[in-house]
Motif scaffolding. Structure first.
Motif, PDB file in Angstrom:
ATOM      1  N   ASN A 167      -3.453  -2.744  16.983  1.00  0.00           N
ATOM      2  CA  ASN A 167      -4.529  -1.981  17.246  1.00  0.00           C
ATOM      3  C   ASN A 167      -5.090  -2.007  18.854  1.00  0.00           C
ATOM      4  OD1 ASN A 167      -6.616  -0.064  14.773  1.00  0.00           O
ATOM      5  ND2 ASN A 167      -4.851  -1.887  14.161  1.00  0.00           N
ATOM      6  N   LEU A 168      -5.295  -2.987  19.345  1.00  0.00           N
ATOM      7  CA  LEU A 168      -5.028  -3.719  20.936  1.00  0.00           C
ATOM      8  C   LEU A 168      -3.804  -3.065  21.529  1.00  0.00           C
ATOM      9  CD1 LEU A 168      -5.808  -6.996  20.505  1.00  0.00           C
ATOM     10  CD2 LEU A 168      -7.580  -5.568  21.104  1.00  0.00           C
ATOM     11  N   SER A 169      -3.188  -3.034  21.121  1.00  0.00           N
ATOM     12  CA  SER A 169      -1.931  -2.096  21.881  1.00  0.00           C
ATOM     13  C   SER A 169      -2.279  -0.557  21.835  1.00  0.00           C
ATOM     14  CB  SER A 169      -0.772  -2.253  21.350  1.00  0.00           C
ATOM     15  OG  SER A 169      -0.444  -1.557  20.075  1.00  0.00           O
ATOM     16  N   ASP A 170      -2.605  -0.396  20.802  1.00  0.00           N
ATOM     17  CA  ASP A 170      -3.230   1.145  20.712  1.00  0.00           C
ATOM     18  C   ASP A 170      -4.698   1.556  21.479  1.00  0.00           C
ATOM     19  OD1 ASP A 170      -1.382   2.255  18.697  1.00  0.00           O
ATOM     20  OD2 ASP A 170      -2.843   1.733  17.889  1.00  0.00           O
ATOM     21  N   ARG A 171      -5.396   0.561  22.169  1.00  0.00           N
ATOM     22  CA  ARG A 171      -6.274   0.735  22.406  1.00  0.00           C
ATOM     23  C   ARG A 171      -6.494   0.127  24.406  1.00  0.00           C
ATOM     24  NH1 ARG A 171      -9.226   1.783  26.095  1.00  0.00           N
ATOM     25  NH2 ARG A 171     -11.606   0.748  26.741  1.00  0.00           N
ATOM     26  N   PHE A 172      -5.551  -0.740  24.391  1.00  0.00           N
ATOM     27  CA  PHE A 172      -4.872  -1.525  25.541  1.00  0.00           C
ATOM     28  C   PHE A 172      -3.789  -0.924  26.431  1.00  0.00           C
ATOM     29  CE2 PHE A 172      -8.536  -4.335  24.267  1.00  0.00           C
ATOM     30  CZ  PHE A 172     -10.074  -3.380  25.367  1.00  0.00           C
ATOM     31  N   TYR A 226       7.456  -8.202  33.164  1.00  0.00           N
ATOM     32  CA  TYR A 226       6.381  -8.488  34.951  1.00  0.00           C
ATOM     33  C   TYR A 226       6.179  -7.442  35.780  1.00  0.00           C
ATOM     34  CZ  TYR A 226       1.864  -9.260  37.959  1.00  0.00           C
ATOM     35  OH  TYR A 226       1.910  -8.983  39.358  1.00  0.00           O
ATOM     36  N   PHE A 227       7.841  -7.081  35.957  1.00  0.00           N
ATOM     37  CA  PHE A 227       8.563  -6.287  37.600  1.00  0.00           C
ATOM     38  C   PHE A 227       9.370  -5.308  36.245  1.00  0.00           C
ATOM     39  CE2 PHE A 227       8.077 -11.100  39.432  1.00  0.00           C
ATOM     40  CZ  PHE A 227       7.571 -10.791  40.677  1.00  0.00           C
ATOM     41  N   THR A 228       9.731  -5.546  35.678  1.00  0.00           N
ATOM     42  CA  THR A 228      10.239  -3.940  34.891  1.00  0.00           C
ATOM     43  C   THR A 228       9.581  -3.340  34.270  1.00  0.00           C
ATOM     44  OG1 THR A 228      11.765  -5.360  33.573  1.00  0.00           O
ATOM     45  CG2 THR A 228      12.300  -5.408  35.658  1.00  0.00           C
ATOM     46  N   LEU A 229       8.750  -3.525  33.084  1.00  0.00           N
ATOM     47  CA  LEU A 229       8.901  -2.983  32.523  1.00  0.00           C
ATOM     48  C   LEU A 229       6.900  -2.219  32.856  1.00  0.00           C
ATOM     49  CD1 LEU A 229       8.733  -2.890  28.608  1.00  0.00           C
ATOM     50  CD2 LEU A 229       6.887  -4.570  28.393  1.00  0.00           C
ATOM     51  N   PRO A 230       7.605  -0.523  31.632  1.00  0.00           N
ATOM     52  CA  PRO A 230       6.366   0.245  32.034  1.00  0.00           C
ATOM     53  C   PRO A 230       5.291   0.197  30.447  1.00  0.00           C
ATOM     54  CG  PRO A 230       8.144   1.214  31.186  1.00  0.00           C
ATOM     55  CD  PRO A 230       8.491  -0.222  31.616  1.00  0.00           C
ATOM     56  N   GLU A 231       3.900   0.547  31.406  1.00  0.00           N
ATOM     57  CA  GLU A 231       3.661   1.252  30.359  1.00  0.00           C
ATOM     58  C   GLU A 231       3.662   2.464  29.703  1.00  0.00           C
ATOM     59  OE1 GLU A 231       0.954   1.337  27.463  1.00  0.00           O
ATOM     60  OE2 GLU A 231       0.309  -0.642  28.367  1.00  0.00           O
ATOM     61  N   THR A 232       3.870   2.851  28.571  1.00  0.00           N
ATOM     62  CA  THR A 232       4.188   3.666  27.479  1.00  0.00           C
ATOM     63  C   THR A 232       3.371   4.615  27.537  1.00  0.00           C
ATOM     64  OG1 THR A 232       4.652   2.782  26.041  1.00  0.00           O
ATOM     65  CG2 THR A 232       6.892   3.161  27.333  1.00  0.00           C
ATOM     66  N   LEU A 233       1.754   4.266  27.317  1.00  0.00           N
ATOM     67  CA  LEU A 233       1.126   4.649  26.453  1.00  0.00           C
ATOM     68  C   LEU A 233       0.132   5.408  27.247  1.00  0.00           C
ATOM     69  CD1 LEU A 233      -0.161   5.226  23.154  1.00  0.00           C
ATOM     70  CD2 LEU A 233      -1.765   3.463  23.577  1.00  0.00           C
ATOM     71  N   ALA A 234       0.397   6.394  27.213  1.00  0.00           N
ATOM     72  CA  ALA A 234      -1.274   7.343  28.250  1.00  0.00           C
ATOM     73  C   ALA A 234      -2.533   6.980  28.065  1.00  0.00           C
ATOM     74  CB  ALA A 234      -0.422   9.006  28.568  1.00  0.00           C
ATOM     75  N   ILE A 235      -3.552   6.998  28.643  1.00  0.00           N
ATOM     76  CA  ILE A 235      -5.167   6.675  28.892  1.00  0.00           C
ATOM     77  C   ILE A 235      -5.149   7.801  28.181  1.00  0.00           C
ATOM     78  CG2 ILE A 235      -6.834   6.327  29.851  1.00  0.00           C
ATOM     79  CD1 ILE A 235      -5.500   5.248  32.067  1.00  0.00           C
ATOM     80  N   LYS A 236      -4.653   8.779  27.859  1.00  0.00           N
ATOM     81  CA  LYS A 236      -5.778  10.575  27.177  1.00  0.00           C
ATOM     82  C   LYS A 236      -5.200   9.797  26.029  1.00  0.00           C
ATOM     83  CE  LYS A 236      -1.314  13.067  28.468  1.00  0.00           C
ATOM     84  NZ  LYS A 236      -1.499  14.747  28.560  1.00  0.00           N
ATOM     85  N   LYS A 237      -4.384   8.995  25.475  1.00  0.00           N
ATOM     86  CA  LYS A 237      -3.825   8.588  23.949  1.00  0.00           C
ATOM     87  C   LYS A 237      -3.943   7.438  23.845  1.00  0.00           C
ATOM     88  CE  LYS A 237       0.734  11.629  24.892  1.00  0.00           C
ATOM     89  NZ  LYS A 237       2.117  11.725  24.126  1.00  0.00           N
ATOM     90  N   ARG A 238      -4.807   6.261  24.307  1.00  0.00           N
ATOM     91  CA  ARG A 238      -5.707   5.414  23.316  1.00  0.00           C
ATOM     92  C   ARG A 238      -6.603   6.308  22.186  1.00  0.00           C
ATOM     93  NH1 ARG A 238      -4.576   1.893  28.909  1.00  0.00           N
ATOM     94  NH2 ARG A 238      -2.628   2.789  29.391  1.00  0.00           N
ATOM     95  N   ARG A 239      -6.973   5.107  21.649  1.00  0.00           N
ATOM     96  CA  ARG A 239      -8.187   5.554  20.733  1.00  0.00           C
ATOM     97  C   ARG A 239      -8.967   3.899  20.838  1.00  0.00           C
ATOM     98  NH1 ARG A 239      -7.765   3.007  16.281  1.00  0.00           N
ATOM     99  NH2 ARG A 239      -5.194   2.080  15.662  1.00  0.00           N
TER     100      ARG A 239
END
Length: 391
Positions: free
Chosen positions: A50-55, A163-176
């Motif tokens: 759930n934290l990963s769905d939020r942040f 830290y240097f290569t992993l992108p964020e995959t969950l767009a802010i608009k899709k977070r709950r």
């Protein structure tokens, strides 16, 4: 995955050193260590999901790697069994991020490719299971603490790489919004109960998860007792398991699922796995372990196929929650499994046992997977019935 895989070959010897117990009793302590890890996974996996769905996925995964690096370093210094237990409890918290990794895959995969891509993630874990035991077996020749130091270093190096290569995959608009009512095991199970097919498949994953624990719980103890293997022999055999598992996830999954569908692929994988466990329990020579390992090539397709079915029945903003719930389900299996299989090993491997049969845990695992297959076939019928209604 490589972190724990590195320490597996030396764990029996380390427990014997810390407790002074014989191998049969040390196996029971090994099962308790596995259970302590699983309890923390059960409690924290829904929270982490759930934290990963939020942040987002990135910060959760990086925090996990940092925790693993520090924890394995402290476990290398363990002077008592209690210290080792404390380390496994902490590792269980940070290890609950497997659900986040699965959610990341769901973020970047279209529905029709999710099962195959879950297989690729499994293949990556397989690579860790290849290198980890082999490295652990080699380092075990220099002492039981050396593999823990190596696991710590690898986790911290992976943290720097991520830290240097992993992108964020969950767009802010899709977070709950984060909701404590959903970020706990009971809330996660209520979420599963809202979807009957997903709930039935979660039961399959639970039963399947129990059987899977036979590998980390008794493999080392079994091969020492039956074949007199060294830490290097154990590491080499587990490395072979990792090779076959990784190739199966990377190759068979991506070939079989598009051609035969998720349902048929999962059913064949479960049936083959049950037969493989049966063979492990009945073989009479160490070299035969490798024959069974090679023959198990198709077994690893089951997990990604089942996961793909469930993921495709869940909305985009609930993927982390789903994977967190599944991680808790798997954790319950990981609580039951070690106790079951190390208990069987302890009873049937004692020199004064009424029936001396060290392979009993693998026969038990074969029966458990057969039960998972039956439940899966009932879920498959529900899916087909849903399709008929929709038509």
């Amino acid at each position: 995955m490589a972190g724990f895989a590195i320490i597996m070959p030396v764990l029996p010897k380390l427990i014997v050193e810390l407790t002074g117990e014989n191998l049969a009793n040390a196996a029971l302590w090994g099962g308790a260590l596995m259970t302590s890890f699983a309890v923390m996974q059960f409690l924290f996996a829904p929270l982490i999901g759930n934290l990963s769905d939020r942040f987002g996925r990135r910060p959760i995964l990086l925090l996990s790697l940092a925790g693993f690096g520090i924890n394995y370093g402290l476990m290398a210094l363990a002077p008592t069994l209690g210290w080792l237990f404390a380390g496994r409890l902490v590792a269980g918290v940070f290890g609950a991020t497997f659900s986040t990794a699965n959610a990341l895959i769901a973020d970047i995969s279209p529905p029709e490719k999710r099962a195959a891509n879950f297989g690729l993630l499994g293949a990556a874990f397989g690579v860790g299971f290849i290198a980890g035991p082999v490295l652990g077996g080699l380092l075990g020749e220099y002492g039981t603490r050396a593999p823990f130091v190596a696991a710590s270093v690898l986790a911290l190096l992976n943290l720097c790489f991520g830290y240097f290569t992993l992108p964020e995959t969950l767009a802010i608009k899709k977070r709950r919004k984060f909701d404590w009512k959903r970020a706990n095991p009971m809330g996660a199970f209520r979420h599963l109960a809202e979807r009957p097919v997903v709930l039935r498949l979660a039961v399959v994953m639970f039963i399947f998860g129990i059987a899977h624990q036979v590998y980390p719980s008794v493999w080392a103890f079994y091969t020492i007792e039956k074949f007199g293997w060294s830490a290097f022999d154990i590491g080499l055999s587990l490395g072979a398991v990792g090779v076959v598992f990784g190739l199966s996830q990377a190759v068979v999954t991506r070939w079989a699922i598009p051609r035969f569908g998720e349902i048929k692929s999962a059913a064949v994988g479960l049936a083959a796995l049950s037969l493989a466990y049966l063979a492990y329990g009945l073989i009479t020579a160490g070299w035969q372990m490798y024959v069974v390992i090679l023959a198990s090539f198709v077994t690893a397709v089951a997990g990604p196929a089942i996961n793909g079915i469930m993921s495709n029945r869940t909305s985009e903003d609930e993927q982390g929650e789903l994977q967190g719930a599944l991680a808790s389900v798997a954790a319950v299996g990981a609580i039951v499994g070690p106790a079951l299989f190390t208990g069987l090993f302890g009873v049937f491997s004692k020199k004064d046992a009424a029936i001396y049969f060290p392979g009993a845990p693998f026969i038990g695992a074969a029966i458990v997977v057969a039960l998972a297959l039956l439940v899966f076939l009932s879920a498959a019928k529900m899916i087909k019935d849903d399709h008929k209604i929709a038509e």
